[in-house]
Design a protein around this motif. Structure first.
Motif, mmCIF file in Angstrom:
data_model
loop_
_atom_site.group_PDB
_atom_site.id
_atom_site.type_symbol
_atom_site.label_atom_id
_atom_site.label_comp_id
_atom_site.label_asym_id
_atom_site.label_seq_id
_atom_site.Cartn_x
_atom_site.Cartn_y
_atom_site.Cartn_z
ATOM 1 N N LYS A 82 0.810 -1.214 0.000
ATOM 2 C CA LYS A 82 0.000 0.000 0.000
ATOM 3 C C LYS A 82 0.848 1.270 0.000
ATOM 4 C CE LYS A 82 -4.056 -2.037 2.137
ATOM 5 N NZ LYS A 82 -4.997 -1.997 3.237
ATOM 6 N N TYR A 83 1.973 1.274 0.722
ATOM 7 C CA TYR A 83 2.729 2.512 0.890
ATOM 8 C C TYR A 83 4.119 2.453 0.254
ATOM 9 C CZ TYR A 83 -0.998 3.169 4.242
ATOM 10 O OH TYR A 83 -2.215 3.271 4.832
ATOM 11 N N PHE A 84 4.447 1.368 -0.399
ATOM 12 C CA PHE A 84 5.702 1.171 -1.111
ATOM 13 C C PHE A 84 6.914 1.326 -0.179
ATOM 14 C CE2 PHE A 84 2.640 3.001 -4.176
ATOM 15 C CZ PHE A 84 2.454 1.881 -4.939
ATOM 16 N N TYR A 85 6.803 0.863 1.022
ATOM 17 C CA TYR A 85 7.933 0.883 1.958
ATOM 18 C C TYR A 85 8.896 -0.252 1.606
ATOM 19 C CZ TYR A 85 5.675 4.107 5.247
ATOM 20 O OH TYR A 85 5.112 5.194 5.839
ATOM 21 N N VAL A 86 10.181 -0.005 1.827
ATOM 22 C CA VAL A 86 11.197 -1.037 1.593
ATOM 23 C C VAL A 86 12.118 -1.099 2.812
ATOM 24 C CG1 VAL A 86 11.182 -0.894 -0.908
ATOM 25 C CG2 VAL A 86 12.657 0.622 0.377
ATOM 26 N N PRO A 131 13.682 -0.257 -4.501
ATOM 27 C CA PRO A 131 12.288 -0.432 -4.930
ATOM 28 C C PRO A 131 12.184 -0.444 -6.452
ATOM 29 C CG PRO A 131 12.624 1.790 -4.148
ATOM 30 C CD PRO A 131 13.913 1.062 -3.920
ATOM 31 N N LEU A 132 11.318 -1.257 -6.960
ATOM 32 C CA LEU A 132 11.076 -1.359 -8.400
ATOM 33 C C LEU A 132 9.577 -1.209 -8.623
ATOM 34 C CD1 LEU A 132 12.135 -1.958 -11.241
ATOM 35 C CD2 LEU A 132 11.765 -4.376 -10.756
ATOM 36 N N LEU A 133 9.199 -0.147 -9.286
ATOM 37 C CA LEU A 133 7.782 0.109 -9.559
ATOM 38 C C LEU A 133 7.510 -0.131 -11.033
ATOM 39 C CD1 LEU A 133 7.247 3.382 -7.535
ATOM 40 C CD2 LEU A 133 6.671 1.071 -6.863
ATOM 41 N N VAL A 134 6.477 -0.816 -11.343
ATOM 42 C CA VAL A 134 6.090 -1.105 -12.717
ATOM 43 C C VAL A 134 4.756 -0.412 -12.966
ATOM 44 C CG1 VAL A 134 5.516 -2.889 -14.377
ATOM 45 C CG2 VAL A 134 7.244 -3.320 -12.625
ATOM 46 N N TYR A 135 4.796 0.483 -13.961
ATOM 47 C CA TYR A 135 3.570 1.168 -14.342
ATOM 48 C C TYR A 135 3.017 0.514 -15.603
ATOM 49 C CZ TYR A 135 5.007 4.820 -11.131
ATOM 50 O OH TYR A 135 5.381 5.515 -10.021
ATOM 51 N N PRO A 136 1.749 0.241 -15.657
ATOM 52 C CA PRO A 136 1.179 -0.355 -16.865
ATOM 53 C C PRO A 136 0.982 0.720 -17.941
ATOM 54 C CG PRO A 136 -0.495 -0.156 -15.177
ATOM 55 C CD PRO A 136 0.788 0.303 -14.576
ATOM 56 N N ASP A 137 2.001 0.891 -18.812
ATOM 57 C CA ASP A 137 1.927 1.882 -19.885
ATOM 58 C C ASP A 137 2.463 1.254 -21.165
ATOM 59 O OD1 ASP A 137 1.601 4.221 -21.243
ATOM 60 O OD2 ASP A 137 3.477 5.112 -20.519
ATOM 61 N N PRO A 138 1.607 0.599 -21.971
ATOM 62 C CA PRO A 138 2.108 -0.093 -23.156
ATOM 63 C C PRO A 138 2.659 0.858 -24.215
ATOM 64 C CG PRO A 138 -0.281 -0.303 -23.006
ATOM 65 C CD PRO A 138 0.190 0.394 -21.773
#
Length: 193
Positions: free
Chosen positions: A140-144, A150-157
């Motif tokens: 929920k808060y992207f804590y590491v 941290p590796l964030l994946v955005y769904p942007d084709p």
């Protein structure tokens, strides 16, 4: 011979006996038929009973006793009391049935509340666990943790295609009737030789 009683309950009127008659009436009775027809007692209607000489004659008349009324005074009062009692018991009965309905609804709502309380208690038990807290903080808060990247994946084709220098996906192939129509138009556009 026995005397019949009348339907009204009274017995027949008594005839004067020979001892009560005057001496002249007794003499008349023995002298002839005129004396017999002259009776001092009440006149009775001819009897409808069969007599030995009247065997094959007309049938005896039957008199009907008076029928009792359909509803007597007691029956009317009893019916009125029963109706009054029925009307008196309808309101309490309706109230009782309404209360039974309310009780059933309240029991259902209590069962739903108990289920909600049980679900909330299970959720609370999960939040008591330290590992569950870490998982929720990551999602929920992207804590590491310290030292993690941290590796964030955005769904942007479209952005992914642009970054990879790839072309956008090809258009869908034409439908068969579009292909047929375009060939008809192409044949029509050719000049005639």
């Amino acid at each position: 011979m026995t005397q019949r009683r009348l339907p009204s309950g009274q017995g027949p009127a008594r005839r004067p006996s020979a001892a009560r008659r005057s001496p002249t009436s007794g003499a008349r009775a023995t002298t002839g038929t005129k004396a017999r027809t002259r009776n001092t007692g009440p006149v009775r209607a001819p009897s409808s009973r069969r007599t030995p000489g009247n065997d094959g004659g007309e049938a005896a008349k039957r008199t009907d006793a008076p029928r009792p009324r359909a509803l007597t005074g007691r029956a009317t009062i009893l019916i009125a009391v029963i109706v009054a009692l029925a009307l008196a018991y309808t309101y309490p009965l309706r109230t009782y049935l309404d209360q039974e309905t309310q009780i059933a609804q309240m029991e259902q709502s209590q069962a739903k509340q108990r289920e909600t309380i049980a679900d909330t208690a299970k959720e609370l038990e999960k939040w008591q666990d330290d590992e569950y807290l870490r998982i929720q903080a990551r999602e929920k808060y992207f804590y590491v943790r310290p030292g993690e990247t941290p590796l964030l994946v955005y769904p942007d084709p479209e952005g992914a295609a642009r970054d990879a220098d790839e072309k956008a996906p090809a258009a869908a192939p034409d439908r068969w009737y579009d292909t047929l129509w375009s060939s008809v138009q192409a044949a029509n556009a050719e000049p005639a030789n």
